[in-house]
Design a protein around this motif. Structure first.
Motif, PDB file in Angstrom:
ATOM      1  N   GLU A  99       0.824  -1.212   0.000  1.00 11.85           N
ATOM      2  CA  GLU A  99       0.000   0.000   0.000  1.00 11.85           C
ATOM      3  C   GLU A  99       0.857   1.261   0.000  1.00 11.85           C
ATOM      4  OE1 GLU A  99      -2.907   0.139   3.080  1.00 11.85           O
ATOM      5  OE2 GLU A  99      -3.669  -1.879   2.680  1.00 11.85           O
ATOM      6  N   GLU A 100       1.880   1.290   0.846  1.00 12.58           N
ATOM      7  CA  GLU A 100       2.637   2.520   1.054  1.00 12.58           C
ATOM      8  C   GLU A 100       3.752   2.729   0.044  1.00 12.58           C
ATOM      9  OE1 GLU A 100       1.995   3.143   5.863  1.00 12.58           O
ATOM     10  OE2 GLU A 100       3.946   2.477   5.137  1.00 12.58           O
ATOM     11  N   THR A 101       4.294   1.650  -0.502  1.00  9.55           N
ATOM     12  CA  THR A 101       5.469   1.799  -1.372  1.00  9.55           C
ATOM     13  C   THR A 101       5.323   1.157  -2.746  1.00  9.55           C
ATOM     14  OG1 THR A 101       6.593  -0.257  -0.713  1.00  9.55           O
ATOM     15  CG2 THR A 101       6.881   1.670   0.721  1.00  9.55           C
ATOM     16  N   GLY A 102       4.303   0.309  -2.945  1.00 12.87           N
ATOM     17  CA  GLY A 102       4.168  -0.398  -4.208  1.00 12.87           C
ATOM     18  C   GLY A 102       5.069  -1.605  -4.342  1.00 12.87           C
ATOM     19  N   LEU A 103       5.836  -1.929  -3.309  1.00 15.93           N
ATOM     20  CA  LEU A 103       6.706  -3.105  -3.337  1.00 15.93           C
ATOM     21  C   LEU A 103       5.891  -4.353  -3.001  1.00 15.93           C
ATOM     22  CD1 LEU A 103       9.803  -1.633  -1.474  1.00 15.93           C
ATOM     23  CD2 LEU A 103       9.619  -2.077  -3.930  1.00 15.93           C
ATOM     24  N   LEU A 104       6.062  -5.392  -3.791  1.00 16.39           N
ATOM     25  CA  LEU A 104       5.283  -6.611  -3.623  1.00 16.39           C
ATOM     26  C   LEU A 104       6.210  -7.787  -3.346  1.00 16.39           C
ATOM     27  CD1 LEU A 104       2.613  -8.135  -3.676  1.00 16.39           C
ATOM     28  CD2 LEU A 104       2.813  -8.274  -6.182  1.00 16.39           C
ATOM     29  N   LEU A 105       6.188  -8.262  -2.111  1.00 15.90           N
ATOM     30  CA  LEU A 105       6.913  -9.478  -1.742  1.00 15.90           C
ATOM     31  C   LEU A 105       5.931 -10.631  -1.853  1.00 15.90           C
ATOM     32  CD1 LEU A 105       8.889  -7.330  -0.532  1.00 15.90           C
ATOM     33  CD2 LEU A 105       9.464  -9.046   1.184  1.00 15.90           C
ATOM     34  N   ALA A 106       6.022 -11.329  -2.967  1.00 20.70           N
ATOM     35  CA  ALA A 106       5.103 -12.430  -3.243  1.00 20.70           C
ATOM     36  C   ALA A 106       5.828 -13.456  -4.090  1.00 20.70           C
ATOM     37  CB  ALA A 106       3.849 -11.924  -3.952  1.00 20.70           C
ATOM     38  N   ALA A 107       5.240 -14.634  -4.178  1.00 20.83           N
ATOM     39  CA  ALA A 107       5.848 -15.729  -4.933  1.00 20.83           C
ATOM     40  C   ALA A 107       4.819 -16.357  -5.860  1.00 20.83           C
ATOM     41  CB  ALA A 107       6.418 -16.772  -3.986  1.00 20.83           C
ATOM     42  N   PRO A 119       2.278  -4.601 -15.357  1.00 17.71           N
ATOM     43  CA  PRO A 119       1.170  -3.679 -15.076  1.00 17.71           C
ATOM     44  C   PRO A 119       0.026  -4.314 -14.300  1.00 17.71           C
ATOM     45  CG  PRO A 119       1.953  -3.361 -17.310  1.00 17.71           C
ATOM     46  CD  PRO A 119       2.688  -4.552 -16.774  1.00 17.71           C
ATOM     47  N   GLU A 120      -0.308  -5.573 -14.617  1.00 21.83           N
ATOM     48  CA  GLU A 120      -1.425  -6.202 -13.912  1.00 21.83           C
ATOM     49  C   GLU A 120      -1.104  -6.465 -12.449  1.00 21.83           C
ATOM     50  OE1 GLU A 120       0.823  -9.547 -16.064  1.00 21.83           O
ATOM     51  OE2 GLU A 120       0.207  -7.469 -16.463  1.00 21.83           O
ATOM     52  N   LEU A 121       0.187  -6.652 -12.133  1.00 22.06           N
ATOM     53  CA  LEU A 121       0.564  -6.830 -10.735  1.00 22.06           C
ATOM     54  C   LEU A 121       0.677  -5.492 -10.023  1.00 22.06           C
ATOM     55  CD1 LEU A 121       3.203  -9.711 -10.932  1.00 22.06           C
ATOM     56  CD2 LEU A 121       0.740  -9.845 -10.511  1.00 22.06           C
ATOM     57  N   ALA A 122       1.197  -4.486 -10.694  1.00 17.83           N
ATOM     58  CA  ALA A 122       1.258  -3.144 -10.099  1.00 17.83           C
ATOM     59  C   ALA A 122      -0.141  -2.644  -9.758  1.00 17.83           C
ATOM     60  CB  ALA A 122       1.959  -2.188 -11.053  1.00 17.83           C
ATOM     61  N   ALA A 123      -1.151  -3.071 -10.540  1.00 21.23           N
ATOM     62  CA  ALA A 123      -2.528  -2.633 -10.302  1.00 21.23           C
ATOM     63  C   ALA A 123      -3.118  -3.221  -9.019  1.00 21.23           C
ATOM     64  CB  ALA A 123      -3.401  -3.003 -11.502  1.00 21.23           C
ATOM     65  N   LEU A 124      -2.492  -4.266  -8.486  1.00 19.26           N
ATOM     66  CA  LEU A 124      -2.991  -4.856  -7.248  1.00 19.26           C
ATOM     67  C   LEU A 124      -2.894  -3.869  -6.084  1.00 19.26           C
ATOM     68  CD1 LEU A 124      -1.438  -8.447  -7.445  1.00 19.26           C
ATOM     69  CD2 LEU A 124      -3.644  -7.644  -8.324  1.00 19.26           C
ATOM     70  N   ARG A 125      -1.960  -2.951  -6.162  1.00 21.42           N
ATOM     71  CA  ARG A 125      -1.765  -1.976  -5.074  1.00 21.42           C
ATOM     72  C   ARG A 125      -3.040  -1.184  -4.817  1.00 21.42           C
ATOM     73  NH1 ARG A 125       2.849   2.834  -5.173  1.00 21.42           N
ATOM     74  NH2 ARG A 125       2.598   3.530  -3.001  1.00 21.42           N
ATOM     75  N   ALA A 126      -3.680  -0.701  -5.868  1.00 21.57           N
ATOM     76  CA  ALA A 126      -4.894   0.110  -5.712  1.00 21.57           C
ATOM     77  C   ALA A 126      -6.030  -0.719  -5.135  1.00 21.57           C
ATOM     78  CB  ALA A 126      -5.298   0.720  -7.046  1.00 21.57           C
ATOM     79  N   ARG A 127      -6.124  -1.971  -5.524  1.00 29.24           N
ATOM     80  CA  ARG A 127      -7.193  -2.823  -5.018  1.00 29.24           C
ATOM     81  C   ARG A 127      -7.029  -3.074  -3.523  1.00 29.24           C
ATOM     82  NH1 ARG A 127      -7.397  -8.043  -8.677  1.00 29.24           N
ATOM     83  NH2 ARG A 127      -8.951  -8.551  -7.055  1.00 29.24           N
ATOM     84  N   VAL A 128      -5.794  -3.341  -3.105  1.00 29.66           N
ATOM     85  CA  VAL A 128      -5.542  -3.584  -1.687  1.00 29.66           C
ATOM     86  C   VAL A 128      -5.763  -2.298  -0.887  1.00 29.66           C
ATOM     87  CG1 VAL A 128      -3.781  -4.209   0.006  1.00 29.66           C
ATOM     88  CG2 VAL A 128      -3.996  -5.507  -2.129  1.00 29.66           C
ATOM     89  N   ALA A 129      -5.309  -1.171  -1.420  1.00 32.25           N
ATOM     90  CA  ALA A 129      -5.506   0.109  -0.725  1.00 32.25           C
ATOM     91  C   ALA A 129      -6.985   0.456  -0.599  1.00 32.25           C
ATOM     92  CB  ALA A 129      -4.768   1.217  -1.458  1.00 32.25           C
ATOM     93  N   ALA A 130      -7.803  -0.041  -1.522  1.00 32.94           N
ATOM     94  CA  ALA A 130      -9.243   0.221  -1.473  1.00 32.94           C
ATOM     95  C   ALA A 130      -9.961  -0.691  -0.495  1.00 32.94           C
ATOM     96  CB  ALA A 130      -9.848   0.068  -2.864  1.00 32.94           C
ATOM     97  N   GLY A 131      -9.254  -1.651   0.082  1.00 33.41           N
ATOM     98  CA  GLY A 131      -9.847  -2.477   1.125  1.00 33.41           C
ATOM     99  C   GLY A 131     -10.055  -3.933   0.784  1.00 33.41           C
ATOM    100  N   GLU A 132      -9.699  -4.356  -0.426  1.00 37.25           N
ATOM    101  CA  GLU A 132      -9.826  -5.776  -0.738  1.00 37.25           C
ATOM    102  C   GLU A 132      -8.808  -6.568   0.087  1.00 37.25           C
ATOM    103  OE1 GLU A 132     -10.425  -7.190  -4.755  1.00 37.25           O
ATOM    104  OE2 GLU A 132     -10.481  -5.108  -5.473  1.00 37.25           O
ATOM    105  N   PRO A 133      -9.180  -7.749   0.586  1.00 27.75           N
ATOM    106  CA  PRO A 133      -8.247  -8.546   1.405  1.00 27.75           C
ATOM    107  C   PRO A 133      -6.986  -8.894   0.629  1.00 27.75           C
ATOM    108  CG  PRO A 133     -10.483  -9.373   1.623  1.00 27.75           C
ATOM    109  CD  PRO A 133     -10.514  -8.366   0.510  1.00 27.75           C
ATOM    110  N   PHE A 134      -5.847  -8.616   1.234  1.00 32.83           N
ATOM    111  CA  PHE A 134      -4.558  -8.789   0.576  1.00 32.83           C
ATOM    112  C   PHE A 134      -4.350 -10.223   0.096  1.00 32.83           C
ATOM    113  CE2 PHE A 134       0.103  -9.626   1.248  1.00 32.83           C
ATOM    114  CZ  PHE A 134       0.568  -8.860   0.186  1.00 32.83           C
TER     115      PHE A 134
END
Length: 279
Positions: A99-107, A119-134
């Protein structure tokens, strides 16, 4: 005669998580740098420079595929966080980092994401910031949270005298290869990489504002010769909750830590700055 009014009970500390993210050295000969964010003026700790992090959400307990690090040592039952309940704090740390930095630690398929995010992974940031469960957002993208890449470094509980209190887990990990942070502009104003020594020097010179837990953590990090050394030490730590005590010794104000805090140092308030000092 009126009976004295008892003081109100201490505020309940809110569970939260913080990420100490380590990267290559970027300022001089120091062995590594740490990611620091400047907080927006309208949130907790306004204007302070701090590590990414925030409060734990109920949805953080739901993290399909997430695992705690196998190498992590844990406190005995009843003395600190333990699996599996601790996983929610690790998930909260990764969610706040995204949410705060756009860095995604995922596998994906057992391998950590590397390189700039598609781009499709970077777009996950907005969804999580909007309240969707991470965890569910990641699962829908074929990802699992890389919780096993973070190790337990410390746990600080705000002193009982503070009106707002936090019970914060400090977790440490390595910057994912090929990614760079971008401040969200809402909770954070800017991102910067600094070595622990450089950050403490900037605080001493009045160029940044640090709160005591950040000063204490940077002082701890400055002892290590490499990122690998930090992570190895964290994996072997048995972390218990530490509630600092503010003490007054004559004209000296200090923050004293229990014996289970490493290293055995206190903070002394001098000229408006909290300075590490030996006990």
């Amino acid at each position: 005669m009126l009976a004295p009014v008892p003081p109100p009970p201490p505020a309940m500390p809110r569970p939260s998580s913080t990420v100490i993210l380590l990267g290559a050295p970027r300022d001089g000969a120091d062995p590594f740098s740490v990611l620091l964010l400047e907080r927006h003026g309208s949130i907790a700790f306004p204007g302070a420079t701090a590590f990414p992090g925030g409060g734990v959400d109920p949805g953080d307990a739901d993290a399909p595929g997430g695992h705690l690090p196998a190498a992590q040592r844990w406190a005995p039952p009843g003395e600190g966080d333990r699996p599996p309940a601790a996983l929610a704090y690790w998930v909260a740390a990764l969610r706040e980092l995204l949410e705060e930095t756009g860095l995604l630690l995922a596998a994906r398929d057992g391998r950590l994401l590397e390189g700039p995010l598609a781009p499709e992974l970077a777009a996950l940031r907005a969804r999580v910031a909007a309240g969707e469960p991470f965890g569910r957002v990641l699962a829908a993208a074929g990802l699992v949270p890389a919780t096993e890449a973070l190790f337990y470094f410390a746990r600080w509980i705000t002193p009982v005298t503070n009106p707002r209190r936090w019970d914060t887990r400090f977790l440490v990990g390595r910057l994912p290869a090929g990614q760079e942070p971008v401040a969200d502009g809402t909770e954070t104003v800017s991102c910067a990489w600094m070595s622990p020594r450089a950050a403490l020097a900037a605080y001493e010179a009045g160029r940044i504002v640090l709160i005591p837990p950040t000063v204490r953590t940077l002082d701890d990090l400055a002892r290590f010769p490499s990122i690998d050394a930090v992570l190895a030490d964290a994996a072997g730590r048995v972390v218990r909750a530490v509630t600092p005590e503010i003490v007054q010794d004559g004209s000296v104000t200090a923050i004293r830590y229990p014996a289970n805090a490493a290293p055995p140092r206190r903070l002394v308030l001098q000229d408006g700055r909290w300075r590490p000092a030996d006990e």
